[in-house]
Design a protein around this motif. Structure first.
Motif, PDB file in Angstrom:
ATOM      1  N   ILE A 172      27.941  24.248  -6.346  1.00 42.70           N
ATOM      2  CA  ILE A 172      27.519  25.584  -6.779  1.00 42.70           C
ATOM      3  C   ILE A 172      27.537  25.568  -8.308  1.00 42.70           C
ATOM      4  O   ILE A 172      28.583  25.337  -8.920  1.00 42.70           O
ATOM      5  N   GLU A 173      26.395  25.811  -8.900  1.00 43.41           N
ATOM      6  CA  GLU A 173      26.239  25.674 -10.352  1.00 43.41           C
ATOM      7  C   GLU A 173      27.267  26.528 -11.096  1.00 43.41           C
ATOM      8  O   GLU A 173      28.022  26.052 -11.934  1.00 43.41           O
ATOM      9  N   ASN A 174      27.258  27.809 -10.768  1.00 46.97           N
ATOM     10  CA  ASN A 174      28.070  28.763 -11.525  1.00 46.97           C
ATOM     11  C   ASN A 174      28.822  29.684 -10.579  1.00 46.97           C
ATOM     12  O   ASN A 174      28.447  30.839 -10.415  1.00 46.97           O
ATOM     13  N   PRO A 175      29.881  29.204  -9.956  1.00 46.00           N
ATOM     14  CA  PRO A 175      30.531  30.004  -8.902  1.00 46.00           C
ATOM     15  C   PRO A 175      30.892  31.406  -9.406  1.00 46.00           C
ATOM     16  O   PRO A 175      31.440  31.567 -10.493  1.00 46.00           O
ATOM     17  N   ARG A 176      30.555  32.394  -8.572  1.00 47.66           N
ATOM     18  CA  ARG A 176      30.859  33.792  -8.923  1.00 47.66           C
ATOM     19  C   ARG A 176      32.321  34.077  -8.603  1.00 47.66           C
ATOM     20  O   ARG A 176      32.717  34.070  -7.452  1.00 47.66           O
ATOM     21  N   VAL A 177      33.109  34.343  -9.645  1.00 49.62           N
ATOM     22  CA  VAL A 177      34.548  34.563  -9.478  1.00 49.62           C
ATOM     23  C   VAL A 177      34.847  36.050  -9.595  1.00 49.62           C
ATOM     24  O   VAL A 177      34.419  36.701 -10.547  1.00 49.62           O
ATOM     25  N   ALA A 178      35.573  36.600  -8.612  1.00 50.87           N
ATOM     26  CA  ALA A 178      35.940  38.023  -8.655  1.00 50.87           C
ATOM     27  C   ALA A 178      37.451  38.183  -8.562  1.00 50.87           C
ATOM     28  O   ALA A 178      38.148  37.306  -8.058  1.00 50.87           O
ATOM     29  N   LEU A 179      37.928  39.310  -9.061  1.00 47.44           N
ATOM     30  CA  LEU A 179      39.353  39.644  -8.972  1.00 47.44           C
ATOM     31  C   LEU A 179      39.542  40.653  -7.846  1.00 47.44           C
ATOM     32  O   LEU A 179      38.870  41.699  -7.830  1.00 47.44           O
ATOM     33  N   LEU A 180      40.439  40.363  -6.912  1.00 46.32           N
ATOM     34  CA  LEU A 180      40.720  41.317  -5.833  1.00 46.32           C
ATOM     35  C   LEU A 180      41.302  42.592  -6.436  1.00 46.32           C
ATOM     36  O   LEU A 180      42.272  42.546  -7.201  1.00 46.32           O
ATOM     37  N   SER A 218      31.343  39.483   2.258  1.00 46.11           N
ATOM     38  CA  SER A 218      29.964  39.956   2.079  1.00 46.11           C
ATOM     39  C   SER A 218      29.021  38.863   1.615  1.00 46.11           C
ATOM     40  O   SER A 218      27.801  39.005   1.713  1.00 46.11           O
ATOM     41  N   GLY A 219      29.568  37.768   1.064  1.00 47.69           N
ATOM     42  CA  GLY A 219      28.703  36.722   0.531  1.00 47.69           C
ATOM     43  C   GLY A 219      28.336  36.941  -0.926  1.00 47.69           C
ATOM     44  O   GLY A 219      27.592  36.161  -1.513  1.00 47.69           O
ATOM     45  N   LYS A 220      28.878  38.000  -1.536  1.00 46.71           N
ATOM     46  CA  LYS A 220      28.551  38.281  -2.940  1.00 46.71           C
ATOM     47  C   LYS A 220      29.388  37.455  -3.903  1.00 46.71           C
ATOM     48  O   LYS A 220      29.156  37.475  -5.103  1.00 46.71           O
ATOM     49  N   TYR A 221      30.442  36.796  -3.398  1.00 42.46           N
ATOM     50  CA  TYR A 221      31.363  36.073  -4.275  1.00 42.46           C
ATOM     51  C   TYR A 221      31.631  34.661  -3.742  1.00 42.46           C
ATOM     52  O   TYR A 221      31.606  34.433  -2.538  1.00 42.46           O
ATOM     53  N   ASP A 222      31.917  33.742  -4.670  1.00 38.99           N
ATOM     54  CA  ASP A 222      32.276  32.379  -4.265  1.00 38.99           C
ATOM     55  C   ASP A 222      33.782  32.150  -4.331  1.00 38.99           C
ATOM     56  O   ASP A 222      34.323  31.360  -3.567  1.00 38.99           O
ATOM     57  N   VAL A 223      34.427  32.831  -5.280  1.00 36.43           N
ATOM     58  CA  VAL A 223      35.872  32.676  -5.453  1.00 36.43           C
ATOM     59  C   VAL A 223      36.500  34.058  -5.615  1.00 36.43           C
ATOM     60  O   VAL A 223      36.026  34.873  -6.416  1.00 36.43           O
ATOM     61  N   VAL A 224      37.547  34.336  -4.843  1.00 34.96           N
ATOM     62  CA  VAL A 224      38.272  35.589  -5.009  1.00 34.96           C
ATOM     63  C   VAL A 224      39.687  35.269  -5.473  1.00 34.96           C
ATOM     64  O   VAL A 224      40.419  34.535  -4.801  1.00 34.96           O
ATOM     65  N   VAL A 225      40.046  35.812  -6.642  1.00 35.77           N
ATOM     66  CA  VAL A 225      41.343  35.534  -7.252  1.00 35.77           C
ATOM     67  C   VAL A 225      42.308  36.668  -6.929  1.00 35.77           C
ATOM     68  O   VAL A 225      41.943  37.844  -7.001  1.00 35.77           O
ATOM     69  N   SER A 226      43.533  36.300  -6.569  1.00 38.95           N
ATOM     70  CA  SER A 226      44.500  37.319  -6.179  1.00 38.95           C
ATOM     71  C   SER A 226      45.921  36.779  -6.320  1.00 38.95           C
ATOM     72  O   SER A 226      46.128  35.570  -6.253  1.00 38.95           O
ATOM     73  N   ASP A 227      46.895  37.674  -6.505  1.00 40.62           N
ATOM     74  CA  ASP A 227      48.279  37.245  -6.371  1.00 40.62           C
ATOM     75  C   ASP A 227      48.498  36.871  -4.907  1.00 40.62           C
ATOM     76  O   ASP A 227      47.746  37.324  -4.029  1.00 40.62           O
ATOM     77  N   GLY A 228      49.502  36.053  -4.630  1.00 40.60           N
ATOM     78  CA  GLY A 228      49.688  35.534  -3.290  1.00 40.60           C
ATOM     79  C   GLY A 228      50.001  36.583  -2.243  1.00 40.60           C
ATOM     80  O   GLY A 228      49.615  36.443  -1.084  1.00 40.60           O
ATOM     81  N   PHE A 229      50.660  37.666  -2.628  1.00 43.25           N
ATOM     82  CA  PHE A 229      51.008  38.705  -1.662  1.00 43.25           C
ATOM     83  C   PHE A 229      49.744  39.425  -1.179  1.00 43.25           C
ATOM     84  O   PHE A 229      49.461  39.469   0.019  1.00 43.25           O
ATOM     85  N   SER A 230      48.971  39.958  -2.126  1.00 45.32           N
ATOM     86  CA  SER A 230      47.754  40.696  -1.752  1.00 45.32           C
ATOM     87  C   SER A 230      46.734  39.774  -1.096  1.00 45.32           C
ATOM     88  O   SER A 230      46.012  40.186  -0.176  1.00 45.32           O
ATOM     89  N   GLY A 231      46.677  38.519  -1.574  1.00 48.07           N
ATOM     90  CA  GLY A 231      45.743  37.566  -0.985  1.00 48.07           C
ATOM     91  C   GLY A 231      46.096  37.299   0.469  1.00 48.07           C
ATOM     92  O   GLY A 231      45.214  37.183   1.329  1.00 48.07           O
TER      93      GLY A 231
END
Lengths: 343, 343
Positions: A172-180, A218-231
């Motif tokens: 994936i050229e430019n993975p879309r990273v989001a914050l939970l 949803s497929g809108k994100y490639d990486v979702v970043v989160s603290d371990g509890f919420s993740g």
């Protein structure tokens, strides 16, 4: 390439672990597997497969760690368990590049923290499972439970590692990273989100902003970043809701004869849905940021998942992914430190 | 009994709000509703219903708060909005016992924090939606997003309020209260969980321990206590996963002619599942711990949900639920304070 496998971790061990290893040995002619566990049992199981046994080394162990045990006590107390011995082999033998275990998540993570240690520059390693998305893609969640109370710098490292993983493993050229977060607006969230959001914006990744939990698949994100509890809540709530809906649907079908006939017509579609949602087929979750490659396979793994987990180790190793991550962490160390100082 | 309704909050306002109020006026002969919004429009809509108009009071307002606005700015800036005027009526008029709004959650909560204030002794009010469970029951989640960074004492109050709500609204003798966590073992979780767990154990509620997110809809619990951030993730991840599965199933059915025929046979079962999962039928989420009764109806509420939300206000008021909660908070104040001091 040498890999160590925990032969007695997981609900279907050792049978399915051995089968998975046999599949891998057959598929990859340069693969050498060290497997830990009861020697007699393992030898007996391997006898069922027509494979090159010279590329399998069995290391005899006498103990097994089960799910209910306290991870710290288990790792400290059961020194001759299949997991602890496998971890020691990974740690001590330079020619062994990675480990696969389907054992208790807590024990695997605790063992990895205690014995394997962190990659240079990484503040905390994190467990990063892949989930299927609505549009037949996949999304990486990092962290799903290795770190309970995380700091902004940890989340920055999760973002860098997750992005590098998706880029290298799936081109994936430019993975879309989001914050939970609790909403998509920039200023949403708790104190950790408020502090992390501006840091992520300044990292050399494609940070696309906050994500609501409802858009996880949803497929809108490639990486979702989160603290371990919420993740962990995100992952298990998604799994639980899907199981609940499936079970309700099953009950409502069984309650009506017409529906049961209908279900027969729909067999292929149900099967397709099940296959789409079955993320175990892709292997396990990498424990990114550890000094060496470590794949936590699902507790209920069957042979194909074990094979897929072994293939993850092979790909990560061949791609030199860990060197790349280490280099990127090093390159961004100044940015990260400055960002945090300036706050 | 007098209730105020935000006439211009929610995706289907004002039409469905007016219809919901009309249904309530018809059903409850002692109900009197104050509704805020554009007077001409509201009068025109009410003319469609053959109801006792003398029990409806329209308070004309000229502004509307939309979802994208910053809640604080909206509440401060739009003083003549249907929501702010409704909140002022709830605050100032002693004979008005509760408010129903389907408007933006952020604005409703911010407005409630700013204008209505807290019940005596409650450290933080919390938003508490009801969700359907596998066994056709329901579970209350408290908090789902009103408080982003919570303290142990807040979670104790959430537990007390949630337990009292389920006991009084649904005649559950001893509601099973659980703490949202990453596993069921006592010592699991983040710092907030570690501190909160022993406090919950000592409260006069039926605290059954930690709950994993995957068991949220299992029917094993009546009340799930959480900080607002993780609670929001739990709620929205569950909703999102269900929507994703539904959409994947739909696509896989549409992709096969046989399956489409099968789906016709299964119509009744699909309908039953949809009905079971449709928690809007039960009305909105109470904002427990506020000084006066406040129900946040879902943004996409239709008339039946608005009616159900109005009925929640009626039941809470008739049951004197808020007096009971206030009394219990008072009775446990010493315990809570001592527990926290001793830590």
């Amino acid at each position: 390439m040498k890999i160590v496998v925990d032969g007695f971790g997981g609900d279907n061990s050792p049978d399915e672990i051995v089968k998975g290893v046999a599949l891998a040995i057959k598929k990859y002619s340069d693969l050498y597997v060290i497997i830990t566990g009861d020697k007699d049992k393992l030898e007996e199981l391997f006898d069922n497969y027509d494979i090159d046994k010279s590329r399998i080394e069995i290391v005899h162990t006498t103990e097994i760690i089960i799910n209910d045990e306290s991870p710290t006590e288990a790792i400290r107390g059961k020194k001759d368990s299949s997991l602890v011995v496998a971890l020691n082999i990974l740690k001590e033998r330079e020619d062994v590049c990675g480990l696969v275990s389907a054992g208790s998540t807590g024990a695997v993570l605790t063992g990895a923290f205690m014995k394997i240690g962190r990659m240079k520059g990484v503040s905390r390693p994190a467990l990063a499972p892949l989930l299927p998305t609505k549009n037949k893609g996949r999304v990486l969640l990092i962290d799903c439970g290795a770190n309970m109370d995380s700091k902004p710098i940890n989340l920055c490292h999760f973002a860098l590692m997750g992005s590098a993983y998706m880029k290298n493993m799936f081109n994936i050229e430019n993975p879309r990273v989001a914050l939970l977060n609790v909403g998509v607006e920039d200023k949403k969230g708790n104190e950790l989100c408020h502090q992390t959001f501006p840091l992520l914006k300044q990292l050399p990744i494609n940070f696309v902003g906050n994500m609501e939990a409802r858009d996880f698949l949803s497929g809108k994100y490639d990486v979702v970043v989160s603290d371990g509890f919420s993740g962990n809540v995100l992952l298990k709530a998604s799994e639980g809701a899907i199981q609940t809906l499936m079970s309700i649907l099953k009950n409502e079908i069984k309650a009506r004869k017409m529906s049961m006939i209908g279900a027969l017509f729909m067999k292929k579609s149900f099967k397709a849905v099940k296959k789409l949602m079955d993320y175990e087929q892709w292997g396990g979750s990498p424990f990114l940021g550890a000094k060496k490659i470590l794949i936590k396979s699902h507790g209920s793994s069957f042979a194909p998942s074990i094979l897929a987990s072994i293939e993850q180790v092979i790909q990560i190793n061949n791609d030199k992914l860990y060197d790349k991550i280490e280099k990127q962490i090093e390159e961004t160390q100044d940015i990260c430190e400055k960002l945090i100082e300036n706050k």
